[in-house]
Design a protein around this motif. Structure first.
Motif, PDB file in Angstrom:
ATOM      1  N   GLY A   1     -31.948  11.297 -37.877  1.00  0.00           N
ATOM      2  CA  GLY A   1     -31.759  12.613 -38.471  1.00  0.00           C
ATOM      3  C   GLY A   1     -31.148  12.493 -39.857  1.00  0.00           C
ATOM      4  O   GLY A   1     -31.136  11.410 -40.465  1.00  0.00           O
ATOM      5  N   LYS A   2     -30.622  13.613 -40.373  1.00  0.00           N
ATOM      6  CA  LYS A   2     -30.021  13.643 -41.717  1.00  0.00           C
ATOM      7  C   LYS A   2     -28.511  13.777 -41.592  1.00  0.00           C
ATOM      8  O   LYS A   2     -28.003  14.357 -40.637  1.00  0.00           O
ATOM      9  N   GLY A   3     -27.821  13.251 -42.601  1.00  0.00           N
ATOM     10  CA  GLY A   3     -26.367  13.376 -42.650  1.00  0.00           C
ATOM     11  C   GLY A   3     -25.880  13.313 -44.084  1.00  0.00           C
ATOM     12  O   GLY A   3     -26.455  12.602 -44.919  1.00  0.00           O
ATOM     13  N   TYR A   4     -24.818  14.048 -44.399  1.00  0.00           N
ATOM     14  CA  TYR A   4     -24.231  14.058 -45.732  1.00  0.00           C
ATOM     15  C   TYR A   4     -22.954  13.223 -45.698  1.00  0.00           C
ATOM     16  O   TYR A   4     -22.080  13.445 -44.859  1.00  0.00           O
ATOM     17  N   GLU A   5     -22.868  12.251 -46.621  1.00  0.00           N
ATOM     18  CA  GLU A   5     -21.686  11.396 -46.671  1.00  0.00           C
ATOM     19  C   GLU A   5     -20.653  12.011 -47.593  1.00  0.00           C
ATOM     20  O   GLU A   5     -20.909  12.206 -48.794  1.00  0.00           O
ATOM     21  N   ASP A   6     -19.487  12.312 -47.053  1.00  0.00           N
ATOM     22  CA  ASP A   6     -18.408  12.915 -47.825  1.00  0.00           C
ATOM     23  C   ASP A   6     -17.726  11.857 -48.698  1.00  0.00           C
ATOM     24  O   ASP A   6     -18.009  10.662 -48.588  1.00  0.00           O
ATOM     25  N   ALA A   7     -16.838  12.313 -49.578  1.00  0.00           N
ATOM     26  CA  ALA A   7     -16.174  11.397 -50.503  1.00  0.00           C
ATOM     27  C   ALA A   7     -15.370  10.326 -49.776  1.00  0.00           C
ATOM     28  O   ALA A   7     -15.238   9.197 -50.275  1.00  0.00           O
ATOM     29  N   ASP A   8     -14.823  10.659 -48.611  1.00  0.00           N
ATOM     30  CA  ASP A   8     -14.012   9.680 -47.872  1.00  0.00           C
ATOM     31  C   ASP A   8     -14.846   8.825 -46.927  1.00  0.00           C
ATOM     32  O   ASP A   8     -14.301   8.062 -46.132  1.00  0.00           O
ATOM     33  N   GLY A   9     -16.194   8.954 -47.010  1.00  0.00           N
ATOM     34  CA  GLY A   9     -17.060   8.146 -46.156  1.00  0.00           C
ATOM     35  C   GLY A   9     -17.441   8.814 -44.853  1.00  0.00           C
ATOM     36  O   GLY A   9     -18.232   8.250 -44.075  1.00  0.00           O
ATOM     37  N   THR A  10     -16.897   9.977 -44.555  1.00  0.00           N
ATOM     38  CA  THR A  10     -17.243  10.685 -43.323  1.00  0.00           C
ATOM     39  C   THR A  10     -18.679  11.197 -43.401  1.00  0.00           C
ATOM     40  O   THR A  10     -19.104  11.738 -44.424  1.00  0.00           O
ATOM     41  N   ILE A  11     -19.450  11.042 -42.343  1.00  0.00           N
ATOM     42  CA  ILE A  11     -20.836  11.505 -42.278  1.00  0.00           C
ATOM     43  C   ILE A  11     -20.864  12.867 -41.585  1.00  0.00           C
ATOM     44  O   ILE A  11     -20.389  13.010 -40.453  1.00  0.00           O
ATOM     45  N   ILE A  12     -21.415  13.855 -42.265  1.00  0.00           N
ATOM     46  CA  ILE A  12     -21.543  15.198 -41.708  1.00  0.00           C
ATOM     47  C   ILE A  12     -23.003  15.417 -41.329  1.00  0.00           C
ATOM     48  O   ILE A  12     -23.880  15.465 -42.203  1.00  0.00           O
ATOM     49  N   PRO A  13     -23.321  15.527 -40.031  1.00  0.00           N
ATOM     50  CA  PRO A  13     -24.721  15.701 -39.614  1.00  0.00           C
ATOM     51  C   PRO A  13     -25.272  17.054 -40.091  1.00  0.00           C
ATOM     52  O   PRO A  13     -24.598  18.083 -40.008  1.00  0.00           O
ATOM     53  N   ILE A  14     -26.500  17.036 -40.614  1.00  0.00           N
ATOM     54  CA  ILE A  14     -27.202  18.243 -41.039  1.00  0.00           C
ATOM     55  C   ILE A  14     -28.549  18.272 -40.318  1.00  0.00           C
ATOM     56  O   ILE A  14     -29.355  17.346 -40.461  1.00  0.00           O
ATOM     57  N   THR A  15     -28.785  19.318 -39.557  1.00  0.00           N
ATOM     58  CA  THR A  15     -30.025  19.417 -38.785  1.00  0.00           C
ATOM     59  C   THR A  15     -31.058  20.245 -39.539  1.00  0.00           C
ATOM     60  O   THR A  15     -30.744  20.965 -40.496  1.00  0.00           O
TER      61      THR A  15
END
Length: 337
Positions: free
Chosen positions: A61-75
């Motif tokens: 799937g897709k995910g957005y990597e935040d500045a601190d390296g955290t991956i935020i899933p985007i469906t």
């Protein structure tokens, strides 16, 4: 041609169903990575870092990597709820002259195909309106997960869509121009103009990819078990330090390549600023010649006056002598009588 996107053109209250088709295609030759020892294909496998195993496409799937390296899933469902009016619409926002568009903004090109019989009339209306106005339409649309800027223009009997970069995506050419002060002479500009005139124009349809053709020959030779053709060695040319000499040589070579007699390079007439010096020199010569002519005339006049004075003096002397002789004769006669 297979459509890659279906939607509609929004032209005020007019909606034109269309299909988006790629207007360009690539003819470049691509290579595969292989293992040089045995010729085996080198492939990349998609592996999950946490489980250290290969995953299938359905698990990705897709995910957005935040500045601190955290991956935020985007469906896909999250993206489908974006408040974009251009999700399935090419929304025309303005009409401007074509020369207002900076070529640096040009991106991918597409053809817009009318979506069925109901779209034929409004499609033709927009096409003819663009032709008569000599303008292009600026539009916004969404493609591949982002909103884009585009330009609609007429190509033969179809409407083409050129993707445009947003103005803030085009870099300014700061610091790229020479930082040293350079002066270009009129003679150098004249030779550059002569070179441009010699090269002239060309039909773009005559141009072709010579590198790709040579690459195809190499592949064909290797496939047939033959030695690949060798490329001719480029002509060695010494480093030309004189810009004028380089321009003159370029003009000669351009004429030779077109089958013209090279002869001598004819330089274009110099500009007024370059002609100022010869005019001053010519003026001085003319003034000197005038002075010489005037001096000669004065000398001639003086000679004439001197000659006339000499003649008058001689005549006066003769008259005086004659008078004295006549007086002596008269006196002698009187004495004799």
């Amino acid at each position: 041609m297979r459509s890659i996107w279906n939607g509609a053109i929004s032209f005020g209250l007019v909606s034109i169903p269309i299909k988006l088709v790629n207007a360009t295609e690539s003819h470049s030759i691509s290579f595969r990575q292989i293992h040089t020892e045995d010729g085996g294909r080198i492939r990349y496998r998609k592996v999950c870092e946490l489980e250290d195993r290969e995953v299938t496409q359905s698990e990705i799937g897709k995910g957005y990597e935040d500045a601190d390296g955290t991956i935020i899933p985007i469906t896909d469902e999250d993206l489908s709820h974006l408040p974009l009016p251009t999700a399935r619409t090419i929304e025309i926002v303005a009409f401007v002259p074509g020369d207002r568009i900076d070529p640096l903004q040009m991106d991918a090109a597409y053809y817009l195909q009318a979506g069925g019989a109901p779209a034929a009339k409004p499609y033709t209306l927009l096409r003819e309106a663009l032709k008569r106005s000599n303008k292009v339409a600026i539009a916004k649309y969404a493609l591949r997960g982002r909103e884009r800027l585009g330009m609609l223009r007429v190509v033969e009997d179809a409407i083409a869509l050129h993707g445009l970069l947003w103005p803030d995506e085009v870099r300014a050419p700061e610091g790229l121009a020479p930082d040293t002060k350079v002066t270009v002479s009129d003679k150098e500009l004249d030779l550059a103009d002569a070179l441009m005139d010699t090269l002239g124009e060309i039909d773009l349809d005559e141009l072709h990819d010579e590198y790709r053709e040579a690459l195809e020959e190499v592949v064909a030779a290797k496939a047939a078990g033959e030695a690949p053709p060798e490329s001719p060695e480029p002509a060695r040319s010494g480093k030309v330090l004189d810009l004028m000499a380089a321009l003159e040589k370029s003009v000669r070579e351009a004429k030779e390549s077109r089958g013209e007699e090279p002869g001598e390079v004819t330089r274009l007439p110099q500009r007024k600023s370059a002609r100022a010096a010869p005019k001053q020199t010519g003026g001085k010569k003319s003034t000197a010649a005038t002075k010489k002519t005037a001096a000669a005339k004065k000398t001639t006049a003086k000679s004439a006056q001197s000659s006339q004075g000499t003649k008058k003096t001689a005549a006066a002397k003769k008259a005086t002598t004659a008078k004295k002789t006549a007086a002596k004769k008269t006196t002698t006669r009187k004495r004799t009588a």
